[in-house]
Design a protein around this motif. Structure first.
Motif, PDB file in Angstrom:
ATOM      1  N   ARG A   1      19.003  31.611  15.126  1.00 33.23           N
ATOM      2  CA  ARG A   1      18.250  30.315  15.455  1.00 33.23           C
ATOM      3  C   ARG A   1      18.289  29.131  14.437  1.00 33.23           C
ATOM      4  NH1 ARG A   1      12.143  32.336  16.145  1.00 33.23           N
ATOM      5  NH2 ARG A   1      12.868  33.167  14.208  1.00 33.23           N
TER       6      ARG A   1
ATOM      7  N   SER B   1      26.130  31.145  27.440  1.00 38.05           N
ATOM      8  CA  SER B   1      25.463  29.882  28.145  1.00 38.05           C
ATOM      9  C   SER B   1      25.485  28.710  27.142  1.00 38.05           C
ATOM     10  CB  SER B   1      24.253  30.435  28.578  1.00 38.05           C
ATOM     11  OG  SER B   1      23.175  30.745  27.730  1.00 38.05           O
ATOM     12  N   GLY B   2      25.134  27.705  27.740  1.00 37.45           N
ATOM     13  CA  GLY B   2      24.878  26.366  26.877  1.00 37.45           C
ATOM     14  C   GLY B   2      26.281  25.912  26.915  1.00 37.45           C
TER      15      GLY B   2
ATOM     16  N   SER C   1      20.759  24.090  19.442  1.00 34.97           N
ATOM     17  CA  SER C   1      21.065  22.547  19.803  1.00 34.97           C
ATOM     18  C   SER C   1      21.312  21.792  18.367  1.00 34.97           C
ATOM     19  CB  SER C   1      20.131  22.245  20.847  1.00 34.97           C
ATOM     20  OG  SER C   1      20.102  22.813  21.831  1.00 34.97           O
TER      21      SER C   1
ATOM     22  N   LYS D   1      24.385  22.216  22.809  1.00 36.38           N
ATOM     23  CA  LYS D   1      23.152  22.133  23.645  1.00 36.38           C
ATOM     24  C   LYS D   1      22.874  23.641  24.204  1.00 36.38           C
ATOM     25  CE  LYS D   1      20.813  19.361  27.084  1.00 36.38           C
ATOM     26  NZ  LYS D   1      21.054  18.022  28.079  1.00 36.38           N
ATOM     27  N   ASN D   2      21.728  23.915  23.822  1.00 34.87           N
ATOM     28  CA  ASN D   2      21.129  25.344  24.442  1.00 34.87           C
ATOM     29  C   ASN D   2      22.398  26.236  24.103  1.00 34.87           C
ATOM     30  OD1 ASN D   2      18.626  23.943  25.041  1.00 34.87           O
ATOM     31  ND2 ASN D   2      19.713  23.330  26.909  1.00 34.87           N
TER      32      ASN D   2
ATOM     33  N   ASN E   1      20.381  30.076  21.587  1.00 34.55           N
ATOM     34  CA  ASN E   1      19.548  28.708  22.242  1.00 34.55           C
ATOM     35  C   ASN E   1      19.468  27.734  20.924  1.00 34.55           C
ATOM     36  OD1 ASN E   1      18.649  27.280  24.357  1.00 34.55           O
ATOM     37  ND2 ASN E   1      16.439  27.659  23.878  1.00 34.55           N
TER      38      ASN E   1
ATOM     39  N   VAL F   1      24.144  29.906  23.682  1.00 34.66           N
ATOM     40  CA  VAL F   1      23.734  31.301  23.367  1.00 34.66           C
ATOM     41  C   VAL F   1      24.841  31.904  23.516  1.00 34.66           C
ATOM     42  CG1 VAL F   1      22.725  33.259  24.503  1.00 34.66           C
ATOM     43  CG2 VAL F   1      21.490  31.015  24.728  1.00 34.66           C
TER      44      VAL F   1
END
Length: 318
Positions: free
Chosen positions: A207, A55-56, A21, A5-6, A19, A8
């Protein structure tokens, strides 16, 4: 079972993973594709806990890979691009070592023998790993991922170095694993992905640009599907019969094979499977089908389309 999830991962000003998911569930083989440098291996290393994310989150069976790493990693079997084997050990000693390292609870001898049989290395279990061919070392790498019977299996290029017979055997193994595990499978061999995977996720420039069932992948950017038919019978009869099938939107005659045999292009709605209806309609019209095949873009063509900057600049999926 696996939820990303999300996610990075940044190196300075460069986002190797941007980002993203997706999920992977028990009972499916997910093909994770991308060109070199797309962020594919970085993502797999984060999922398995080898790298930390900027992050994520990544959760394995509900356990966060950062907050609860022991519980999460217990549920993962991982084969990185280079198999993590100890060259000076025999196959059997190495798998016994992995059994202890993972604190597996299955009956040891029975469990390890079953894994070696699955991977086709039972007959070489007493050989030293450094003396094995690259293909057999790869099989040993897969075997260590299966020790402890983890519900999530992550395989990064598992068929590298295998001969054609071994590749077929490995494909069969992966498909069988997908019946009881969540399998994330990375490969550069696109025909292999289409043969093994239930779902395909494509990553490009960090991505996700596609996430689709394999059998719908060729049509993910269209509202209609296509078939090509080779049918014996008069063109008017064939076109009338096929056009009457629910879901069919367009029928066009193509090249003539002989006086009574022609090729036809059939377009139909994406959410309808018209094959049985076409078969019945043409059988009723006494027009034998000599060939029926999908006419969508090949996996290679779709992959190239999705991973070109032109496609992404026009609004390809993030």
């Amino acid at each position: 079972m696996v939820e990303v999830k999300n996610l990075v991962k940044s190196y300075g000003n460069i986002d190797a993973v941007n980002n993203i998911s997706f999920t992977a569930n028990v009972g499916e083989v997910l093909g994770f594709l991308g060109p070199n440098g797309a962020g594919k291996s970085t993502t797999m290393n984060i999922i398995s806990g080898y790298l930390s994310a900027t992050s994520g989150t990544v959760t394995i069976d509900g356990y966060d890979i950062v907050d609860e790493p022991k519980e999460a990693k217990k549920r993962i079997g991982y084969l990185p691009e280079l198999p993590p084997v100890y060259q000076e050990m025999t196959v059997k000693k190495y798998l016994n070592f992995m059994y202890e390292l993972k604190k597996a609870t299955q009956p040891r001898e029975e469990h390890l023998n079953e894994i070696m049989k699955q991977c086709g290395i039972l007959e070489i279990s007493d050989r030293i790993i450094r003396n094995l061919s690259k293909g057999y070392r790869q099989r040993v790498g897969v075997a260590q991922a299966l020790v402890g019977n983890p519900p999530v299996i992550i395989l990064d290029e598992p068929t590298v170095g295998l001969d054609p017979k071994q590749i077929i055997e490995m494909r069969t193994l992966i498909k069988n694993l997908g019946k009881k595990h969540a399998v994330i499978f990375s490969s550069h061999v696109l025909s292999e992905v289409s043969a093994v995977c239930d779902r395909i996720v494509v990553i490009s420039q960090g991505r996700i640009v596609a996430d689709e069932a394999t059998n719908k992948f060729s049509y993910m950017n269209t509202e209609e599907m296509k078939l090509t038919l080779t049918v014996e019978g008069t063109s008017a009869t064939v076109i009338s019969a096929v056009s009457s099938v629910d879901g069919v939107t367009k029928v066009r005659r193509g090249d003539r094979q002989s006086d009574s045999v022609c090729n036809y292009s059939v377009e139909y709605k994406k959410d309808v499977d018209v094959r049985k209806g076409i078969f019945r309609a043409l059988a009723k019209a006494d027009c034998p089908i000599l060939q029926m095949k999908d006419a969508g873009m090949s996996l290679e063509e779709m992959f190239l389309t999705l991973t070109t900057p032109t496609y992404q600049d026009k609004g390809g999926r993030d």
